[in-house]
Design an enzyme around this catalytic site. Structure first.
Site, PDB file in Angstrom:
ATOM      1  N   SER A  50       0.844  -1.204   0.000  1.00 20.98           N
ATOM      2  CA  SER A  50       0.000   0.000   0.000  1.00 20.98           C
ATOM      3  C   SER A  50       0.872   1.245   0.000  1.00 20.98           C
ATOM      4  O   SER A  50       1.976   1.252   0.566  1.00 20.98           O
ATOM      5  CB  SER A  50      -0.900   0.027   1.231  1.00 20.98           C
ATOM      6  OG  SER A  50      -1.606   1.257   1.304  1.00 20.98           O
TER       7      SER A  50
ATOM      8  N   TYR B 167      -2.272  -0.400  10.072  1.00 22.15           N
ATOM      9  CA  TYR B 167      -2.335  -0.968   8.728  1.00 22.15           C
ATOM     10  C   TYR B 167      -1.045  -0.698   7.964  1.00 22.15           C
ATOM     11  O   TYR B 167      -0.490  -1.591   7.310  1.00 22.15           O
ATOM     12  CB  TYR B 167      -3.525  -0.372   7.991  1.00 22.15           C
ATOM     13  CG  TYR B 167      -3.660  -0.799   6.551  1.00 22.15           C
ATOM     14  CD1 TYR B 167      -4.019  -2.098   6.223  1.00 22.15           C
ATOM     15  CD2 TYR B 167      -3.457   0.112   5.520  1.00 22.15           C
ATOM     16  CE1 TYR B 167      -4.162  -2.486   4.889  1.00 22.15           C
ATOM     17  CE2 TYR B 167      -3.595  -0.261   4.195  1.00 22.15           C
ATOM     18  CZ  TYR B 167      -3.940  -1.561   3.885  1.00 22.15           C
ATOM     19  OH  TYR B 167      -4.072  -1.936   2.574  1.00 22.15           O
TER      20      TYR B 167
END
Length: 261
Positions: A148, A161
């Site tokens: 990501s 995350y």
């Protein structure tokens, strides 16, 4: 296209969003694709049906990551179905896409239980899934981990995350050095803002879409097919000399001001 003909692939979290686009693209390029999903039978059936309607080959496999025995359950089901379809359990391509991404609200709001769940699904599962499936991979094998852009861009509420995705990139770089002598490549692809069924509520709002697009070098919201194209390249023969890399597939998210004025 037939660049992946006779190849087999497993895409985790392959029934929706970016994972589905990856599964569809690998199948369109000729691979037999195992579409992993966690709980949504309808979404998995729809994904397989779409692949088959387009002339590809796929089958669905269910396993709930973060639960005991999930990795062995998935590996066993994939091996059995591959053997049924091809006469061998050989796996050529593994795409670790499945992840949870609930906003943690930052360090003040994080809880041990939520933190442990993030790492169990986003880090522990791909690590041990790779360990289990490497025995079925030979020379020319491809492992692609979906990371990501939040490992580069600090966004509010994404701390836990982002840490899991940074761990995945580190896994890829170190693992590439370990399995390189076997002719296996390992790379990480970092998507940026991408419109999926789960983010449509945000990106379908004109103001939100305009604000995010303005922060892109290429001024539009990403599509799952954009990410799938990068993964398909890494899965093919032309990427055989690329390993231990993290590819920023964001359209140039948040690179800085475009002008000095």
């Amino acid at each position: 296209m037939t660049r992946l003909t006779s190849r087999t692939a497993l895409v985790t979290g392959g029934s929706r969003g970016i994972g589905r686009a990856i599964a569809e693209r690998l199948a369109a390029d000729g691979a037999l694709v195992a579409v992993h999903y966690g709980s949504d039978d309808t979404a998995a059936k729809d994904a397989v049906a779409a692949i088959e309607a387009a002339g590809g080959q796929a089958f669905a496999v269910r396993a709930t990551f973060g639960t005991d025995g999930a990795i062995e359950q998935l590996a066993g089901a994939v091996a059995a179905e591959l053997h049924r379809c091809t006469g061998s359990d050989r796996l050529d391509i593994l795409v670790n896409n499945a992840a949870v991404s609930e906003s943690d609200g930052g360090i003040e709001a994080e809880t041990p239980a939520a933190f442990d769940r993030l790492f169990a699904i986003n880090v522990r599962t791909p690590f041990f899934l790779i360990q289990r499936l490497l025995r079925q991979m030979g020379a020319g094998g491809r492992i692609v981990n979906i990371g990501s852009a939040v490992t580069r861009i600090a966004l509010p509420g994404e701390l836990g995350y982002a840490m899991t995705k940074a761990a995945l990139a580190t896994l890829g770089r170190n693992l590439a050095n370990e399995v390189g002598p076997r002719g296996i490549t390992v790379n990480t692809v970092n998507p940026g803002p991408t419109r999926t069924d789960r983010t449509a509520f945000l990106f379908d709002q004109p103001q939100a879409a305009a604000m995010v697009s303005a922060g892109q070098a290429i001024e539009r919201i990403g599509l799952p097919s954009d990410i799938a194209a990068v993964v398909a390249f890494l899965a093919g023969d032309d990427a055989g000399w690329i390993t231990a890399n993290t590819i920023d597939a964001t359209g140039g998210s948040y690179l800085g001001p475009k002008t000095l004025g």
